[in-house]
Design a protein around this motif. Sequence first.
Motif: not given
Length: 300
Positions: A8-11, A36-39, A81-82, A196-197
């Motif tokens: 749920d975050f960008d690579l 941004r998606r902290k979760a 993903g792959q 995230g923590f």
Amino acid sequence: GLVTITPDFDLKLKLSTKARPTGAKPKQAAAQSVTRRKAGLTALLQFLWDWSRLNSRTKTSPNFSQTTYRLWLAMGVCKFGQVDMTSVTYLPGMEGQERDWYSKFEGRLQKSNTDQLNYGVVIGKLVSVAQTQFGYRYTVKSLGRALYVDEALQSKLEASFPQAFQAVAQQSALNVFLAAQVEITSRGNLKVRDCGFIVTSRDFIPVDSMYEAQFSNKLVDEDRAFDKPLKVENGLLPDFVLLDTPTPTFVEVWGINTDDYKLRRAEKVQAYANLNHVLLEWDAANEDPMPQLPPIGTNK
């Protein structure tokens, strides 16, 4: 088998020539384009703890090196993903198992260009947080270089994860692990885009409060077998579950005294009763002493 995770975050981020203002630096355009998606990063840590059974104790408790090794094993069977998780993440302290891991990790980040930005995820134990002229500097155990966080992001993280930063600032007996989404700057620094923590006890059991850490320590000191659930089941998320009683003993550590909390507490107690679960309670907020644990092999 392999586990595929949809992050749920960008690579990586494709940069549109049309969307990028003339003369703007690529990283500046990206900062305006990513939500941004902290979760997602916190959930990643929880998954790794759950998969590697670091939230469960049966016979012995792992030390730091053993904890890191078990996380590395978990990462080795996962894909984003792959893409193999280990190709876009870095776990300090595992160079002996994953040769040239950091150089490959940094090399991928350095391949960012005007068409694409590459991000990676650093996973490790947060040792210290220090304010700098332009933001904050994170020291991660065995990383060998700092992570840099701007003031705006730091404010959001402190609001979302106060216990984590309190534990680090007070140098408490708690351990704080992070999963930091990073990019590499033009100066070669690792800049944090999101984080995230997960906070753990001295024995690396995830905990949500110092009260829980104290109870976790008690369970370990008395050589008990237990789980720290990380997933809701039957609408309940107990603080601990004793596994060495004839039927599981569910543990709730009550750490707040507000009216809303007391209402939720009563609802949870009733829910346990409806399920015929054995419940052991500690009213820590009321400064009650920790309850005596049922002897191994009994629920009494």
